[in-house]
Design a protein around this motif. Structure first.
Motif, PDB file in Angstrom:
ATOM      1  N   LEU A   1       0.841  -1.192   0.000  1.00  0.00           N
ATOM      2  CA  LEU A   1       0.000   0.000   0.000  1.00  0.00           C
ATOM      3  C   LEU A   1       0.876   1.241   0.000  1.00  0.00           C
ATOM      4  CD1 LEU A   1      -1.697  -2.351   1.518  1.00  0.00           C
ATOM      5  CD2 LEU A   1      -3.174  -0.466   2.249  1.00  0.00           C
ATOM      6  N   VAL A   2       0.575   2.167  -0.909  1.00  0.00           N
ATOM      7  CA  VAL A   2       1.278   3.445  -0.979  1.00  0.00           C
ATOM      8  C   VAL A   2       0.227   4.553  -1.049  1.00  0.00           C
ATOM      9  CG1 VAL A   2       3.223   2.386  -2.200  1.00  0.00           C
ATOM     10  CG2 VAL A   2       1.399   3.488  -3.506  1.00  0.00           C
ATOM     11  N   PRO A   3       0.577   5.778  -0.688  1.00  0.00           N
ATOM     12  CA  PRO A   3      -0.391   6.876  -0.818  1.00  0.00           C
ATOM     13  C   PRO A   3      -0.628   7.240  -2.270  1.00  0.00           C
ATOM     14  CG  PRO A   3       1.732   7.708  -0.088  1.00  0.00           C
ATOM     15  CD  PRO A   3       1.850   6.225  -0.090  1.00  0.00           C
ATOM     16  N   SER A   4      -1.856   7.558  -2.617  1.00  0.00           N
ATOM     17  CA  SER A   4      -2.169   7.995  -3.974  1.00  0.00           C
ATOM     18  C   SER A   4      -1.828   9.466  -4.102  1.00  0.00           C
ATOM     19  CB  SER A   4      -3.659   7.769  -4.282  1.00  0.00           C
ATOM     20  OG  SER A   4      -3.945   8.105  -5.620  1.00  0.00           O
ATOM     21  N   SER A   5      -0.786   9.744  -4.851  1.00  0.00           N
ATOM     22  CA  SER A   5      -0.274  11.092  -5.079  1.00  0.00           C
ATOM     23  C   SER A   5       0.559  11.003  -6.344  1.00  0.00           C
ATOM     24  CB  SER A   5       0.588  11.548  -3.896  1.00  0.00           C
ATOM     25  OG  SER A   5       1.748  10.736  -3.779  1.00  0.00           O
ATOM     26  N   PRO A   6       1.010  12.125  -6.898  1.00  0.00           N
ATOM     27  CA  PRO A   6       1.861  12.017  -8.089  1.00  0.00           C
ATOM     28  C   PRO A   6       3.065  11.102  -7.882  1.00  0.00           C
ATOM     29  CG  PRO A   6       1.111  14.274  -7.831  1.00  0.00           C
ATOM     30  CD  PRO A   6       0.636  13.528  -6.610  1.00  0.00           C
ATOM     31  N   ALA A   7       3.742  11.244  -6.741  1.00  0.00           N
ATOM     32  CA  ALA A   7       4.901  10.387  -6.470  1.00  0.00           C
ATOM     33  C   ALA A   7       4.458   8.965  -6.155  1.00  0.00           C
ATOM     34  CB  ALA A   7       5.722  10.957  -5.317  1.00  0.00           C
ATOM     35  N   GLY A   8       3.406   8.829  -5.332  1.00  0.00           N
ATOM     36  CA  GLY A   8       2.946   7.503  -4.948  1.00  0.00           C
ATOM     37  C   GLY A   8       2.461   6.685  -6.124  1.00  0.00           C
ATOM     38  N   ASP A   9       1.754   7.322  -7.060  1.00  0.00           N
ATOM     39  CA  ASP A   9       1.269   6.600  -8.237  1.00  0.00           C
ATOM     40  C   ASP A   9       2.426   6.133  -9.116  1.00  0.00           C
ATOM     41  OD1 ASP A   9      -1.292   7.020  -7.346  1.00  0.00           O
ATOM     42  OD2 ASP A   9      -1.746   8.631  -8.743  1.00  0.00           O
ATOM     43  N   GLU A  10       3.489   6.955  -9.201  1.00  0.00           N
ATOM     44  CA  GLU A  10       4.646   6.540  -9.998  1.00  0.00           C
ATOM     45  C   GLU A  10       5.373   5.381  -9.322  1.00  0.00           C
ATOM     46  OE1 GLU A  10       8.790   8.188 -12.002  1.00  0.00           O
ATOM     47  OE2 GLU A  10       7.316   9.617 -11.234  1.00  0.00           O
ATOM     48  N   ILE A  11       5.502   5.450  -8.009  1.00  0.00           N
ATOM     49  CA  ILE A  11       6.125   4.340  -7.272  1.00  0.00           C
ATOM     50  C   ILE A  11       5.328   3.061  -7.492  1.00  0.00           C
ATOM     51  CG2 ILE A  11       6.553   3.441  -4.946  1.00  0.00           C
ATOM     52  CD1 ILE A  11       7.189   6.390  -4.144  1.00  0.00           C
ATOM     53  N   ALA A  12       4.002   3.163  -7.417  1.00  0.00           N
ATOM     54  CA  ALA A  12       3.142   1.995  -7.608  1.00  0.00           C
ATOM     55  C   ALA A  12       3.332   1.395  -8.991  1.00  0.00           C
ATOM     56  CB  ALA A  12       1.678   2.388  -7.380  1.00  0.00           C
ATOM     57  N   ALA A  13       3.383   2.239 -10.011  1.00  0.00           N
ATOM     58  CA  ALA A  13       3.524   1.753 -11.381  1.00  0.00           C
ATOM     59  C   ALA A  13       4.877   1.066 -11.600  1.00  0.00           C
ATOM     60  CB  ALA A  13       3.359   2.906 -12.362  1.00  0.00           C
ATOM     61  N   ARG A  14       5.949   1.690 -11.132  1.00  0.00           N
ATOM     62  CA  ARG A  14       7.279   1.090 -11.288  1.00  0.00           C
ATOM     63  C   ARG A  14       7.382  -0.221 -10.512  1.00  0.00           C
ATOM     64  NH1 ARG A  14      11.655   4.421 -12.976  1.00  0.00           N
ATOM     65  NH2 ARG A  14      10.994   6.513 -13.589  1.00  0.00           N
ATOM     66  N   LEU A  15       6.787  -0.242  -9.337  1.00  0.00           N
ATOM     67  CA  LEU A  15       6.822  -1.444  -8.512  1.00  0.00           C
ATOM     68  C   LEU A  15       6.056  -2.581  -9.172  1.00  0.00           C
ATOM     69  CD1 LEU A  15       7.910  -2.325  -5.750  1.00  0.00           C
ATOM     70  CD2 LEU A  15       5.733  -1.616  -4.755  1.00  0.00           C
ATOM     71  N   ALA A  16       4.928  -2.257  -9.798  1.00  0.00           N
ATOM     72  CA  ALA A  16       4.135  -3.280 -10.479  1.00  0.00           C
ATOM     73  C   ALA A  16       4.937  -3.950 -11.584  1.00  0.00           C
ATOM     74  CB  ALA A  16       2.861  -2.657 -11.046  1.00  0.00           C
ATOM     75  N   VAL A  17       5.727  -3.160 -12.314  1.00  0.00           N
ATOM     76  CA  VAL A  17       6.550  -3.719 -13.384  1.00  0.00           C
ATOM     77  C   VAL A  17       7.618  -4.649 -12.807  1.00  0.00           C
ATOM     78  CG1 VAL A  17       8.194  -3.165 -15.204  1.00  0.00           C
ATOM     79  CG2 VAL A  17       6.138  -1.772 -14.926  1.00  0.00           C
ATOM     80  N   ARG A  18       8.267  -4.213 -11.752  1.00  0.00           N
ATOM     81  CA  ARG A  18       9.336  -5.030 -11.169  1.00  0.00           C
ATOM     82  C   ARG A  18       8.801  -6.339 -10.592  1.00  0.00           C
ATOM     83  NH1 ARG A  18      13.880  -1.546  -7.927  1.00  0.00           N
ATOM     84  NH2 ARG A  18      14.157   0.174  -9.420  1.00  0.00           N
ATOM     85  N   LEU A  19       7.624  -6.281  -9.969  1.00  0.00           N
ATOM     86  CA  LEU A  19       7.095  -7.452  -9.270  1.00  0.00           C
ATOM     87  C   LEU A  19       6.193  -8.313 -10.147  1.00  0.00           C
ATOM     88  CD1 LEU A  19       6.219  -5.790  -5.836  1.00  0.00           C
ATOM     89  CD2 LEU A  19       8.223  -7.176  -6.383  1.00  0.00           C
ATOM     90  N   GLY A  20       5.836  -7.810 -11.315  1.00  0.00           N
ATOM     91  CA  GLY A  20       4.933  -8.558 -12.175  1.00  0.00           C
ATOM     92  C   GLY A  20       3.551  -8.700 -11.583  1.00  0.00           C
ATOM     93  N   SER A  21       3.117  -7.703 -10.829  1.00  0.00           N
ATOM     94  CA  SER A  21       1.805  -7.721 -10.190  1.00  0.00           C
ATOM     95  C   SER A  21       0.977  -6.533 -10.653  1.00  0.00           C
ATOM     96  CB  SER A  21       1.948  -7.682  -8.660  1.00  0.00           C
ATOM     97  OG  SER A  21       2.520  -8.874  -8.173  1.00  0.00           O
TER      98      SER A  21
END
Length: 319
Positions: free
Chosen positions: A90-110
């Motif tokens: 879980l990350v906060p929804s914000s410009p930075a948080g959404d980018e972290i979520a997207a990059r993390l999804a690619v790395r984890l394949g989730s």
């Protein structure tokens, strides 16, 4: 044991309110690991508050150059943890948080879900979509589903956790890192941050001028101890700063109390505030669309009503 990871938001050695909200939401999955990303020594002063908020484990993900880098230290920390011990993130929804979520999804394949307003033990999540006009329950695949949670959407409930402190050494910067070469912090006033405020007083075109904000909107917000917001029209007229714009292209808010002064209620503005728990509207146009979602609507002159309300709130607080 089931668990989840939460990215800790912190400013100047203190937790941002959204962190407690994320920890509360993450309890649906089991034990909570709160991940603190920062320079060496950042996590220790936050440990007591994180444990009080409900963190069972506190991960001090620290590195000497974290303050000079953007986004990737958090992505590195969460991907290292979730790769070795998969769990929801879980990350906060914000410009930075959404980018972290997207990059993390690619790395984890989730999969990743953004602008989430609630999560469930079965790993589904509630989202408010199409300008907050429709609520849906969604699910994504992968061992580590990622949720970017809207600030203010979850009521924080403190439930003390063990607060076990562990360390994670972060890798240094790579060739693709964005490096910060200069930094001037934004001046932060005494009012709460708009996205996390429990009370928001917003002004629209009906406020009439920049003076209307300083003389009418700000005093009412200060009487409540709340934040000030504005519509796109008010921003375009240079009556208030652009960082205070509420709406589809601005900040999304979900306070306990939202007061709209002189706001007609264009769909773009409603998209950023209609999940507020209580909505009060003051407008001299009885056909203003914002009345359609108001819990309390007052048809009248805001220049008379708002100052009277400000004085009444002050009187009751002093009494």
């Amino acid at each position: 044991m089931s668990h989840a990871y939460v990215l800790v938001e912190h400013t100047d050695g203190a937790l941002d309110e959204v962190t407690a909200e994320l920890i509360t939401a993450a309890r649906a999955f089991g034990a909570v690991s709160a991940v603190v990303v920062g320079a060496p020594g950042t996590a220790a002063p936050l440990a007591e508050a994180l444990a009080a908020a409900g963190a069972d484990q506190i991960v001090a993900a620290e590195g000497a150059d974290v303050g000079e880098r953007l986004v990737l230290p958090a992505v590195d920390a969460l991907s290292i943890l979730a790769s070795s011990n998969p769990a929801p993130v879980l990350v906060p929804s914000s410009p930075a948080g959404d980018e972290i979520a997207a990059r993390l999804a690619v790395r984890l394949g989730s999969g990743v879900l953004c602008d989430v307003v609630g999560v469930n033990a079965d790993r589904t999540a509630q989202q408010s979509i199409f300008g907050d006009t429709i609520s849906v329950t969604a699910a994504v695949g992968g061992e580590c589903p990622i949720y970017a949670v809207r600030a203010g959407a979850v009521d924080a409930e403190s439930r003390p956790g063990a607060g076990e402190l562990v360390t994670l050494e972060l890798p240094g910067a790579g060739e693709k890192d964005v490096r910060v070469t200069g930094f001037t912090p934004a001046e932060r006033g005494e009012r709460p941050a708009l996205a996390q405020a429990k009370i928001v007083v917003a002004g629209g075109r009906g406020v009439g001028s920049a003076e209307g904000f300083t003389d009418i909107v700000e005093p009412l917000a200060d009487a409540f101890g709340g934040a000030v917001g504005a519509t796109r029209d008010a921003i375009d007229h240079d009556w208030y700063g652009g960082q205070y714009q509420i709406g589809q292209t601005g900040v999304s808010v979900a306070p306990d109390l939202y007061i709209g002064l002189g706001i007609s209620g264009a769909i773009q503005h409603k998209a950023g505030m209609q999940t507020s728990k209580t909505i009060v509207v003051v407008n001299n146009d009885e056909d203003a669309p914002l009345f359609e979602i108001a819990d309390l609507g007052v048809v009248g002159d805001l220049f008379s009503i708002a100052p009277a309300l400000t004085e009444e709130i002050k009187r009751r607080r002093q009494g």
